[in-house]
Design a protein around this motif. Structure first.
Motif, short mmCIF file in Angstrom:
data_model
loop_
_atom_site.label_atom_id
_atom_site.label_comp_id
_atom_site.label_asym_id
_atom_site.label_seq_id
_atom_site.Cartn_x
_atom_site.Cartn_y
_atom_site.Cartn_z
N TYR A 288 0.83 -1.20 0.00
CA TYR A 288 0.00 0.00 0.00
C TYR A 288 0.87 1.26 0.00
O TYR A 288 0.49 2.30 -0.58
CB TYR A 288 -1.00 0.00 1.16
CG TYR A 288 -0.42 0.39 2.50
CD1 TYR A 288 -0.40 1.71 2.92
CD2 TYR A 288 0.10 -0.57 3.36
CE1 TYR A 288 0.13 2.07 4.15
CE2 TYR A 288 0.63 -0.23 4.59
CZ TYR A 288 0.65 1.09 4.99
OH TYR A 288 1.18 1.44 6.20
N HIS B 92 -5.83 8.43 6.21
CA HIS B 92 -6.90 7.59 5.65
C HIS B 92 -6.37 6.67 4.54
O HIS B 92 -7.08 5.75 4.12
CB HIS B 92 -8.06 8.44 5.15
CG HIS B 92 -7.77 9.29 3.96
ND1 HIS B 92 -8.04 8.88 2.67
CD2 HIS B 92 -7.21 10.52 3.87
CE1 HIS B 92 -7.67 9.83 1.83
NE2 HIS B 92 -7.16 10.83 2.53
N HIS B 93 -5.16 6.90 4.08
CA HIS B 93 -4.55 5.99 3.11
C HIS B 93 -3.89 4.77 3.77
O HIS B 93 -3.38 3.90 3.07
CB HIS B 93 -3.51 6.72 2.27
CG HIS B 93 -4.09 7.74 1.34
ND1 HIS B 93 -5.10 7.43 0.44
CD2 HIS B 93 -3.82 9.06 1.16
CE1 HIS B 93 -5.41 8.52 -0.25
NE2 HIS B 93 -4.67 9.52 0.17
N PRO C 154 -4.15 1.32 5.78
CA PRO C 154 -5.13 0.29 6.16
C PRO C 154 -5.35 0.26 7.67
O PRO C 154 -4.41 0.51 8.45
CB PRO C 154 -4.48 -1.00 5.66
CG PRO C 154 -3.59 -0.57 4.54
CD PRO C 154 -3.07 0.78 4.95
N THR C 155 -6.56 -0.02 8.07
CA THR C 155 -6.93 0.05 9.48
C THR C 155 -5.99 -0.75 10.38
O THR C 155 -5.61 -0.29 11.47
CB THR C 155 -8.38 -0.44 9.66
OG1 THR C 155 -9.25 0.37 8.86
CG2 THR C 155 -8.80 -0.36 11.11
N GLU D 209 -16.16 2.27 5.55
CA GLU D 209 -15.95 1.51 4.32
C GLU D 209 -14.51 1.69 3.83
O GLU D 209 -13.82 2.64 4.23
CB GLU D 209 -16.92 1.99 3.23
CG GLU D 209 -16.78 3.46 2.87
CD GLU D 209 -17.79 3.92 1.84
OE1 GLU D 209 -18.14 3.11 0.96
OE2 GLU D 209 -18.22 5.08 1.91
N ASN D 210 -14.09 0.76 3.00
CA ASN D 210 -12.80 0.84 2.34
C ASN D 210 -13.02 1.14 0.86
O ASN D 210 -13.78 0.43 0.19
CB ASN D 210 -12.02 -0.48 2.49
CG ASN D 210 -11.69 -0.79 3.93
OD1 ASN D 210 -11.58 0.12 4.76
ND2 ASN D 210 -11.51 -2.06 4.24
N HIS E 189 -11.25 1.98 -3.00
CA HIS E 189 -10.03 1.76 -3.80
C HIS E 189 -10.19 2.51 -5.11
O HIS E 189 -11.19 2.36 -5.82
CB HIS E 189 -9.81 0.27 -4.03
CG HIS E 189 -9.56 -0.49 -2.77
ND1 HIS E 189 -8.33 -0.55 -2.16
CD2 HIS E 189 -10.41 -1.17 -1.97
CE1 HIS E 189 -8.43 -1.26 -1.05
NE2 HIS E 189 -9.69 -1.65 -0.91
N GLY F 144 -5.78 3.21 -1.72
CA GLY F 144 -7.01 2.99 -0.96
C GLY F 144 -7.29 4.13 -0.02
O GLY F 144 -6.41 4.93 0.32
N SER F 145 -8.54 4.23 0.38
CA SER F 145 -8.97 5.16 1.41
C SER F 145 -9.77 4.35 2.42
O SER F 145 -10.84 3.83 2.09
CB SER F 145 -9.81 6.28 0.80
OG SER F 145 -10.10 7.28 1.73
N TYR F 146 -9.24 4.23 3.62
CA TYR F 146 -9.80 3.32 4.63
C TYR F 146 -10.50 4.18 5.69
O TYR F 146 -9.84 4.80 6.53
CB TYR F 146 -8.69 2.48 5.23
CG TYR F 146 -7.90 1.74 4.16
CD1 TYR F 146 -8.31 0.49 3.70
CD2 TYR F 146 -6.77 2.32 3.59
CE1 TYR F 146 -7.60 -0.18 2.70
CE2 TYR F 146 -6.06 1.66 2.58
CZ TYR F 146 -6.48 0.42 2.14
OH TYR F 146 -5.78 -0.23 1.15
#
Length: 217
Positions: free
Chosen positions: A6, A122-123, A125-126, A155-156, A158, A170-172
């Motif tokens: 990522y 936010h880029h 991953p959780t 939500e995730n 992409h 991605g935006s997590y």
């Protein structure tokens, strides 16, 4: 050690869009009075504490750090994207910008009086956010402040296109309460939040969280 995919994808994507991103958002603060108010409060707290410089982590084209500089805060920028760093240096030659990943900051323990992370976490991953927030805690001086702005949701996402270019990041999204919990688990205590609903230019809610690293009791 192999870099997480990522990070590689996010770096390449922002290298691709750096110039167009700066043109679109480089002057965005002029139309964001609530954001400027939070930045002003953050700057006042940092100046009062006098514990060290502020790192603008995920600084992009450097506009947030430059604004803090006008508020009397010693600030430097860090960004994953070399092209973003180039753009920031051209726009603000009087400030320092360098490459780096928020998952492993090249900074000493307790070096910072403050951290700004503006629409950058936010880029991540959780499952990787605890690592990032632990780095924020490590590098902040006791009593240091964090100002975090981010999109929120549950939500995730992409993306394959952004700003007219192909991308792959991605935006997590997490609810504000969950972000607050993760910060608390890292030892950072949220003292204020500003939640803004979607409006002109914003498709999703976004939140600004002001947090602090407590001093030893």
């Amino acid at each position: 050690m192999t870099e997480p995919s990522y990070l590689t994808a996010t770096r390449a994507s922002y290298d691709t869009v750096a110039v167009d991103y700066a043109e679109r958002y480089g002057n965005a603060l002029t139309s964001m009075p609530l954001t400027r108010a939070m930045l002003a409060a953050f700057a006042e707290l940092v100046r009062a504490a006098g514990d060290g410089p502020v790192a603008d982590i995920g600084c992009g084209p450097g506009h947030v750090g430059a604004h803090l500089n006008t508020l009397g805060v010693p600030v430097f920028g860090i960004d994953l994207s070399p092209k973003m760093v180039e753009v920031a240096r051209r726009r603000y030659p009087g400030l320092r910008f360098h490459e780096g990943a928020m998952t492993e900051l090249d900074l000493k323990d307790g070096e910072l009086g403050g951290i700004v992370a503006w629409y950058s976490t936010h880029h991540v991953p959780t499952e990787q956010l605890p690592t990032v927030f632990a780095e924020f805690h490590r590098t902040l001086a006791p009593g240091g402040h964090l100002l975090l702005g981010t999109h929120v949701g549950d939500e995730n996402l992409h993306f394959q296109e952004a700003y007219g270019h192909p991308v792959s990041f991605g935006s997590y999204l997490l609810p504000p309460d969950r972000i607050t919990e993760l910060l608390a688990e890292a030892g950072l205590v949220v003292s204020a939040r500003l939640l803004e609903e979607p409006g002109e230019g914003q498709k999703r809610p976004h939140v600004c969280l002001l947090a602090r690293k407590p001093e030893p009791s």
